[in-house]
Design an enzyme around this catalytic site. Structure first.
Site, PDB file in Angstrom:
ATOM      1  N   ASP A  65      -2.029   6.528   0.087  1.00 51.84           N
ATOM      2  CA  ASP A  65      -2.508   5.209   0.515  1.00 51.84           C
ATOM      3  C   ASP A  65      -3.443   4.585  -0.520  1.00 51.84           C
ATOM      4  O   ASP A  65      -4.322   5.266  -1.054  1.00 51.84           O
ATOM      5  CB  ASP A  65      -3.265   5.332   1.844  1.00 51.84           C
ATOM      6  CG  ASP A  65      -2.393   4.970   3.030  1.00 51.84           C
ATOM      7  OD1 ASP A  65      -2.718   5.354   4.156  1.00 51.84           O
ATOM      8  OD2 ASP A  65      -1.355   4.294   2.812  1.00 51.84           O
ATOM      9  N   GLY A  74      18.148  -8.766   7.081  1.00 51.36           N
ATOM     10  CA  GLY A  74      16.913  -7.965   7.170  1.00 51.36           C
ATOM     11  C   GLY A  74      15.719  -8.803   7.581  1.00 51.36           C
ATOM     12  O   GLY A  74      15.846  -9.990   7.891  1.00 51.36           O
ATOM     13  N   TYR A 122       9.796   4.804  -4.024  1.00 51.39           N
ATOM     14  CA  TYR A 122      10.041   3.414  -3.592  1.00 51.39           C
ATOM     15  C   TYR A 122       9.320   2.457  -4.544  1.00 51.39           C
ATOM     16  O   TYR A 122       9.929   1.532  -5.083  1.00 51.39           O
ATOM     17  CB  TYR A 122       9.566   3.185  -2.156  1.00 51.39           C
ATOM     18  CG  TYR A 122       9.299   1.729  -1.869  1.00 51.39           C
ATOM     19  CD1 TYR A 122       7.997   1.223  -1.898  1.00 51.39           C
ATOM     20  CD2 TYR A 122      10.340   0.856  -1.614  1.00 51.39           C
ATOM     21  CE1 TYR A 122       7.749  -0.117  -1.679  1.00 51.39           C
ATOM     22  CE2 TYR A 122      10.098  -0.491  -1.387  1.00 51.39           C
ATOM     23  CZ  TYR A 122       8.793  -0.963  -1.425  1.00 51.39           C
ATOM     24  OH  TYR A 122       8.552  -2.305  -1.220  1.00 51.39           O
ATOM     25  N   SER A 181      23.516  -1.396   6.610  1.00 53.50           N
ATOM     26  CA  SER A 181      23.183   0.050   6.735  1.00 53.50           C
ATOM     27  C   SER A 181      21.772   0.200   7.297  1.00 53.50           C
ATOM     28  O   SER A 181      21.447   1.190   7.937  1.00 53.50           O
ATOM     29  CB  SER A 181      23.262   0.730   5.361  1.00 53.50           C
ATOM     30  OG  SER A 181      22.302   0.142   4.474  1.00 53.50           O
ATOM     31  N   LYS A 222      10.557  -0.502  -7.561  1.00 52.66           N
ATOM     32  CA  LYS A 222      10.102  -1.887  -7.698  1.00 52.66           C
ATOM     33  C   LYS A 222       9.627  -2.135  -9.133  1.00 52.66           C
ATOM     34  O   LYS A 222       9.967  -3.149  -9.752  1.00 52.66           O
ATOM     35  CB  LYS A 222       8.969  -2.202  -6.714  1.00 52.66           C
ATOM     36  CG  LYS A 222       9.415  -2.288  -5.260  1.00 52.66           C
ATOM     37  CD  LYS A 222      10.480  -3.356  -5.063  1.00 52.66           C
ATOM     38  CE  LYS A 222      10.923  -3.456  -3.623  1.00 52.66           C
ATOM     39  NZ  LYS A 222      12.062  -4.371  -3.446  1.00 52.66           N
ATOM     40  N   SER A 260       6.739  -6.039  -5.050  1.00 49.38           N
ATOM     41  CA  SER A 260       5.695  -5.601  -4.113  1.00 49.38           C
ATOM     42  C   SER A 260       4.376  -5.351  -4.835  1.00 49.38           C
ATOM     43  O   SER A 260       4.363  -4.958  -6.005  1.00 49.38           O
ATOM     44  CB  SER A 260       6.158  -4.297  -3.439  1.00 49.38           C
ATOM     45  OG  SER A 260       5.083  -3.663  -2.798  1.00 49.38           O
ATOM     46  N   ARG A 267      -3.817   9.165   4.918  1.00 47.72           N
ATOM     47  CA  ARG A 267      -2.390   9.348   4.597  1.00 47.72           C
ATOM     48  C   ARG A 267      -2.263   9.450   3.090  1.00 47.72           C
ATOM     49  O   ARG A 267      -2.779   8.600   2.351  1.00 47.72           O
ATOM     50  CB  ARG A 267      -1.584   8.155   5.127  1.00 47.72           C
ATOM     51  CG  ARG A 267      -0.108   8.187   4.856  1.00 47.72           C
ATOM     52  CD  ARG A 267       0.665   7.090   5.573  1.00 47.72           C
ATOM     53  NE  ARG A 267       0.412   5.776   4.954  1.00 47.72           N
ATOM     54  CZ  ARG A 267       1.081   4.670   5.318  1.00 47.72           C
ATOM     55  NH1 ARG A 267       1.960   4.698   6.293  1.00 47.72           N
ATOM     56  NH2 ARG A 267       0.824   3.523   4.709  1.00 47.72           N
TER      57      ARG A 267
HETATM   58  C1  WQD Z   1      -0.961  -0.333   5.834  1.00 46.48           C
HETATM   59  C2  WQD Z   1      -2.257   0.362   6.230  1.00 46.48           C
HETATM   60  C3  WQD Z   1      -2.108   2.749   6.381  1.00 46.48           C
HETATM   61  C4  WQD Z   1       0.471   3.026   9.859  1.00 46.48           C
HETATM   62  C5  WQD Z   1       3.871  -0.349   2.190  1.00 46.48           C
HETATM   63  C6  WQD Z   1       4.567  -0.525   0.860  1.00 46.48           C
HETATM   64  C7  WQD Z   1       4.707  -1.990   0.568  1.00 46.48           C
HETATM   65  C8  WQD Z   1       5.466  -2.630   1.689  1.00 46.48           C
HETATM   66  C9  WQD Z   1       4.682  -2.439   2.991  1.00 46.48           C
HETATM   67  C10 WQD Z   1       7.831  -2.783   2.024  1.00 46.48           C
HETATM   68  C11 WQD Z   1      -2.492   1.642   5.419  1.00 46.48           C
HETATM   69  C12 WQD Z   1      -2.451   2.118   7.727  1.00 46.48           C
HETATM   70  C13 WQD Z   1      -0.278   2.487   8.830  1.00 46.48           C
HETATM   71  C14 WQD Z   1      -0.174   3.780  10.886  1.00 46.48           C
HETATM   72  C15 WQD Z   1      -2.277   3.401   9.817  1.00 46.48           C
HETATM   73  N1  WQD Z   1       6.766  -2.065   1.785  1.00 46.48           N
HETATM   74  N2  WQD Z   1      -1.631   2.678   8.831  1.00 46.48           N
HETATM   75  N3  WQD Z   1      -1.538   3.919  10.840  1.00 46.48           N
HETATM   76  O1  WQD Z   1       1.389   1.308   2.845  1.00 46.48           O
HETATM   77  O2  WQD Z   1       0.125  -0.917   2.639  1.00 46.48           O
HETATM   78  O3  WQD Z   1       2.570  -0.843   2.096  1.00 46.48           O
HETATM   79  O4  WQD Z   1       4.565  -1.026   3.208  1.00 46.48           O
HETATM   80  O5  WQD Z   1       7.946  -3.962   2.088  1.00 46.48           O
HETATM   81  O6  WQD Z   1       5.438  -2.157  -0.624  1.00 46.48           O
HETATM   82  O7  WQD Z   1       3.777   0.030  -0.162  1.00 46.48           O
HETATM   83  O8  WQD Z   1       1.812  -0.615   4.448  1.00 46.48           O
HETATM   84  O9  WQD Z   1       1.816  -0.852   6.897  1.00 46.48           O
HETATM   85  O10 WQD Z   1       2.462   1.404   5.876  1.00 46.48           O
HETATM   86  O11 WQD Z   1       0.065   0.644   5.841  1.00 46.48           O
HETATM   87  O12 WQD Z   1      -3.505   3.575   9.783  1.00 46.48           O
HETATM   88  O13 WQD Z   1       0.473   4.317  11.849  1.00 46.48           O
HETATM   89  O14 WQD Z   1      -2.163   0.754   7.598  1.00 46.48           O
HETATM   90  O15 WQD Z   1      -2.872   3.935   6.182  1.00 46.48           O
HETATM   91  O16 WQD Z   1      -3.876   1.768   5.139  1.00 46.48           O
HETATM   92  P1  WQD Z   1       1.369  -0.173   2.969  1.00 46.48           P
HETATM   93  P2  WQD Z   1       1.611   0.172   5.827  1.00 46.48           P
END
Ligand code: WQD
Length: 351
Positions: free
Chosen positions: A299, A11, A151, A35, A155, A126, A296
């Site tokens: 968030d 991964g 999710y 997977s 954790k 996380s 979203r």
């Molecule tokens: C970051 C920011 C979105 C996509 C999650 C999990 C964490 C880890 C990482 C696994 C947010 C914004 C995102 C888009 C956007 N998971 N965004 N447009 O939600 O902080 O963390 O993923 O390892 O445990 O909680 O990460 O990258 O999804 O979002 O504006 O198309 O980017 O709103 O503010 P997140 P993310």
């Protein structure tokens, strides 16, 4: 040479950690059922390290097959556990799949480490366990909150299972709370391969820039931050990887202050979504096609780490800045485009 078992070695973070472990003199084996990953990254690990990683294509939910890996490798000195489902949105749709996969897999693994008296266990956790923090930056002592997604709940439950395991049976463990891992190895031989449409910001940015996605949406610009967009602590995947090597060595040296110790893995710098986009446009020379849309659900508004515990105790040093995170992510996306046919052949799920 100590042997480390890495679950999820094919991964994103797993493959980068395997490289770092090998480069720091460890022998490594992997369990990954592919997977949600592809053997393409195994080739990348070999190109970087010159070593062919032994990966056991085993589902951790199958206890007997997992135990057989330990029977074949009685010299495993430590375990680093990455293998888990990690898509926040998907976990809301199919929560039982997430609880079954992430928790049954963890429990089977701990039953094996107990059976083989393996005293060093590092868990991929996380910052999601902090929820929407009242005070930032967050330290390891900041309150955890009810997870915003199944999710995140896996954790939190995973951390609790490991804490009780360490307390009751006396085995040492470390919980590493990642903030937002991004970027790719500077060689571009390994990087992030999201299955299907990416959810996380940086792969969405790079796939939009390369034309795989027509346009991206910034989810909200009316938050109480310096530019209205959410704030995160983006951290290079290679910095995250090296922290795992330091953590497992810390346990092998029996320096841990408690049976189950927690470390925040973030840079300590808060960066907004719009600042991340500006950094990407600067380093890539690409004008990103994005619009600002509604927030979203779920968030976190703003979070970043106080990383002093990992810096002081593990002697961890952050080597990559935001521009390098974006630069390596972009160079990886260009490489993926070049090798797309090969990757899809190796893992149809990528189609
Ligand atoms: C970051 C920011 C979105 C996509 C999650 C999990 C964490 C880890 C990482 C696994 C947010 C914004 C995102 C888009 C956007 N998971 N965004 N447009 O939600 O902080 O963390 O993923 O390892 O445990 O909680 O990460 O990258 O999804 O979002 O504006 O198309 O980017 O709103 O503010 P997140 P993310």
């Amino acid at each position: 040479m100590s042997k480390i078992l890495v679950t999820g070695g094919c991964g994103f973070i797993g493959s980068h950690t395997v490289v770092d472990l090998i480069e720091n003199g460890f022998d490594v084996v992997s369990i990954d059922d592919n997977s949600r990953s592809t053997t393409y990254l195994l080739d990348g690990i070999e190109k970087i390290t010159g070593k062919k990683l032994k990966n056991y294509k085993v589902d951790l939910k199958n206890f007997d097959e997992t135990l057989a890996v330990f029977q074949e490798n009685p010299d495993i000195a430590g375990v680093i556990h990455f293998a888990a489902y990690k898509a926040v949105g998907e976990s809301v749709e199919v929560p039982l799949d997430y609880f079954e996969n992430n928790l049954f897999g963890l429990i089977n693994l701990l039953k094996c480490t107990k059976e083989f008296k393996i005293d060093n266990f590092v868990f991929s956790s996380s910052c999601t366990v902090y929820g929407n923090p009242d005070v930032i930056p967050v330290t390891e002592k900041s309150p955890t909150k009810k997870a915003e997604s199944p999710y995140g709940a896996t954790k939190q439950m995973g951390e609790q299972i490991i804490e009780e395991y360490s307390r009751a049976y006396g085995y040492n463990s470390i919980l590493l709370r990642y903030f937002n891992p991004v970027g790719a190895h500077p060689t571009t031989f390994i990087g992030e391969l999201p299955l299907g449409k990416p959810q996380n910001l940086v792969p969405v940015i790079t796939q939009t820039a390369i034309g795989k996605l027509p346009q991206m949406t910034v989810f909200g610009s009316d938050y109480d931050t310096r530019d209205g967009s959410c704030m995160r602590d983006f951290i290079h995947v290679c910095d995250i990887a090296h922290a795992h090597t330091l953590a497992v060595q810390y346990l092998l040296d029996k320096k841990n202050a408690s049976k189950c110790e927690v470390f925040n893995l973030g840079t300590g710098n808060g960066v907004t979504v719009l600042e991340a986009i500006n950094s990407f446009e600067k380093v890539s020379g690409q004008k990103l096609n994005y619009k600002v849309g509604p927030r979203r659900a779920g968030d976190v508004v703003a979070i970043y780490a106080n990383n002093a515990h990992a810096v002081d105790t593990l002697k961890w040093e952050i080597k990559y800045g935001l521009d390098e995170m974006m630069d390596t992510a972009w160079k990886w996306e260009l490489k993926v485009k070049q090798d797309e046919a090969l990757m899809k052949k190796q893992n149809p799920a990528l189609n």
